[in-house]
Enzyme design. Structure first.
Site, PDB file in Angstrom:
ATOM      1  N   ARG A 146      38.430  37.776  53.556  1.00 48.35           N
ATOM      2  CA  ARG A 146      39.684  37.225  52.787  1.00 48.35           C
ATOM      3  C   ARG A 146      41.284  37.467  53.769  1.00 48.35           C
ATOM      4  NH1 ARG A 146      41.198  36.190  46.785  1.00 48.35           N
ATOM      5  NH2 ARG A 146      41.619  38.216  47.325  1.00 48.35           N
ATOM      6  N   LYS A 156      46.545  35.269  50.690  1.00 45.84           N
ATOM      7  CA  LYS A 156      47.139  36.119  50.268  1.00 45.84           C
ATOM      8  C   LYS A 156      47.994  37.012  50.714  1.00 45.84           C
ATOM      9  CE  LYS A 156      45.415  39.307  46.460  1.00 45.84           C
ATOM     10  NZ  LYS A 156      46.000  38.983  45.071  1.00 45.84           N
ATOM     11  N   GLU A 169      46.668  26.508  40.039  1.00 47.65           N
ATOM     12  CA  GLU A 169      45.709  27.860  38.992  1.00 47.65           C
ATOM     13  C   GLU A 169      47.116  28.480  39.201  1.00 47.65           C
ATOM     14  OE1 GLU A 169      45.204  30.947  42.494  1.00 47.65           O
ATOM     15  OE2 GLU A 169      47.216  29.913  44.060  1.00 47.65           O
TER      16      GLU A 169
HETATM   17  N1  PLP Z   1      45.214  33.386  42.855  1.00 52.27           N
HETATM   18  C1  PLP Z   1      46.032  34.755  42.719  1.00 52.27           C
HETATM   19  C2  PLP Z   1      47.297  33.658  43.356  1.00 52.27           C
HETATM   20  C3  PLP Z   1      45.820  35.245  43.399  1.00 52.27           C
HETATM   21  O1  PLP Z   1      47.305  37.043  42.939  1.00 52.27           O
HETATM   22  C4  PLP Z   1      44.764  36.427  42.609  1.00 52.27           C
HETATM   23  C5  PLP Z   1      44.651  37.739  42.718  1.00 52.27           C
HETATM   24  O2  PLP Z   1      44.270  38.024  43.492  1.00 52.27           O
HETATM   25  C6  PLP Z   1      43.629  35.806  42.442  1.00 52.27           C
HETATM   26  C7  PLP Z   1      44.065  33.762  42.244  1.00 52.27           C
HETATM   27  C8  PLP Z   1      42.329  35.834  42.172  1.00 52.27           C
HETATM   28  O3  PLP Z   1      42.116  36.732  43.222  1.00 52.27           O
HETATM   29  P1  PLP Z   1      40.777  37.430  43.231  1.00 52.27           P
HETATM   30  O4  PLP Z   1      39.484  37.364  42.199  1.00 52.27           O
HETATM   31  O5  PLP Z   1      39.383  37.613  44.441  1.00 52.27           O
HETATM   32  O6  PLP Z   1      40.730  38.949  42.976  1.00 52.27           O
HETATM   33  C1  COI Z   2      45.324  40.941  41.731  1.00 50.88           C
HETATM   34  O1  COI Z   2      43.760  40.273  41.233  1.00 50.88           O
HETATM   35  O2  COI Z   2      44.184  41.380  42.611  1.00 50.88           O
HETATM   36  C2  COI Z   2      46.089  39.873  42.392  1.00 50.88           C
HETATM   37  O3  COI Z   2      46.389  40.764  44.015  1.00 50.88           O
HETATM   38  C3  COI Z   2      47.204  39.922  41.490  1.00 50.88           C
HETATM   39  C4  COI Z   2      48.343  40.139  41.369  1.00 50.88           C
HETATM   40  C5  COI Z   2      48.347  41.427  40.508  1.00 50.88           C
HETATM   41  C6  COI Z   2      48.833  40.075  42.531  1.00 50.88           C
END
Ligand code: PLP
Ligand code: COI
Length: 361
Positions: free
Chosen positions: A104, A207, A243
């Protein structure tokens, strides 16, 4: 769109621990960490110049000396990851699905005209940050984990709008507990009605720091109204669920696991993992556009992500009305609780890692 894959890892890939010790030796109140920065032993830092990454250095100073012309500062040429390491029941420390985060980050870097961090370097950097900070990895039984923040920024001075000629990749790690106080506890979300998170062809699916800058004001306003979490709708028509500010939206309806299909949401690794667990439990997985006016028909809803894990959402405030989800909005929804427990048992090595998600450091 990222499809997380983790190839089983050959143990020879790993460098032997440089500081053999057991996790959790730092004097911290492990069961009350919350989710906040706190100092640790140090960070890992790599520099990219003239087409190449260097070998990386360990530094105890958690600050960077950055040129004032850095593209990260002016033009937001910056992206990051979030992943966790866990001390397991066998006292070994493992990182959850780091290859998915490496993929990612590569997608974020590509979208922002930054050099890709090779997967092997990403894994090495994360493992290095964990090993050197082993004392700060919460001990097994505390329920806490070690949160890793790999960050890639344009660090060269480039005042015209153009990609940088120098990049810095750092991995910061901190011990963390609950993102929302109280652990697995239902929260009320509010729909953000006056701001969009991301445009359909914008940067919502990567991200980058800019997405979080855009969320600061809506999130602060939601908090001021008493809601810990805000839910975005699509920028085009404001009728489809996107989301939450920090996590994906998931729902259970009968035997179906639902999550929105959209080009502008972050492909969550937690969501992908829960889909695997739910499919094994007999759920049909459907990723499709989800309308906000459908939420009352869902049996259970949750926010999912690395930081929030699975946070049940039992009330959603939309246009001044509170929509209750499920028959008992003050209780933890049982199926989400079951998915939460399965995920946590795998992460803490209390269940076999049958999907090979855990990466030994
Ligand atoms: N959506 C957003 C906007 C986020 O910041 C996060 C966190 O990383 C997620 C979704 C969830 O992603 P992940 O499960 O890879 O942490
Ligand atoms: C995560 O879940 O790792 C995120 O980056 C979400 C948030 C704390 C910005």
């Amino acid at each position: 769109m990222l499809t997380p894959t983790d190839t089983p890892i050959a143990q020879e890939d790993h460098v032997a621990p440089s500081t053999p010790t057991i996790p959790g030796q730092a004097a911290l109140d492990w069961s009350n960490l919350g989710f906040a920065y706190r100092p640790t032993r140090g960070i890992v830092r790599y520099t990219w110049k003239k087409g190449h990454w260097d070998q990386g250095v360990w530094q105890t100073d958690p600050t960077l000396q950055l040129h004032l012309g850095a593209t990260a500062l002016h033009y937001g040429q910056s992206c990051f990851e979030g992943l966790k390491a866990f001390a397991g029941a066998d006292n070994q420390v493992r990182i959850f699905r780091p290859r998915c985060n490496a993929q990612r980050l590569a997608q974020s870097a590509e979208r922002l005209c930054m050099p890709v961090v090779p997967e092997s370097m990403f894994l090495e950097a994360c493992a290095w940050a964990v090993r050197e900070n082993l004392a700060f990895v919460p001990p097994y039984g505390s329920g806490a984990s070690f949160y890793l923040r790999p960050l890639l920024i344009g660090s060269g001075a480039t005042i015209g709008v153009a990609p940088s000629d120098e990049y810095t990749f750092v991995v910061l790690g901190i011990p963390v507990g609950d993102y929302y106080q109280g652990g697995l506890r239902p929260v009320t979300a509010v729909v953000t009605e006056h701001y969009d998170r991301a445009a359909p062809r914008g940067t919502g699916a990567i991200k980058t720091g800019a997405n979080y800058a855009a969320d600061l004001k809506p999130h602060t306003e939601s908090l001021a109204q008493g809601y810990p979490i805000n839910l975005y709708l699509d920028a085009n028509q404001q009728g489809l669920i996107e989301e939450f500010g920090t996590s994906n939206f998931i729902a259970l309806q009968g035997n179906t696991y639902l999550t929105p299909a959209s080009p502008s949401i972050l492909p969550s690794i937690t969501n992908a993992s829960l889909q695997t667990l739910a499919a094994h439990a007999g759920y049909t997985i459907r990723q499709r556009p989800l309308r906000i006016d459908e939420v009352a028909t869902f049996d259970e809803v949750a926010a999912c992500g690395t930081a929030v894990i699975i946070t049940p959402v039992t009330r959603i405030v939309y246009k001044g009305e509170t929509i209750c989800i499920g028959p008992h909005p003050d209780q933890v929804p049982p199926q989400m609780q079951s998915l939460y427990q399965q995920l946590r048992h795998i992460q803490f090595r209390e269940l076999p890692d049958s999907h090979q998600w855990m990466f030994a450091v």
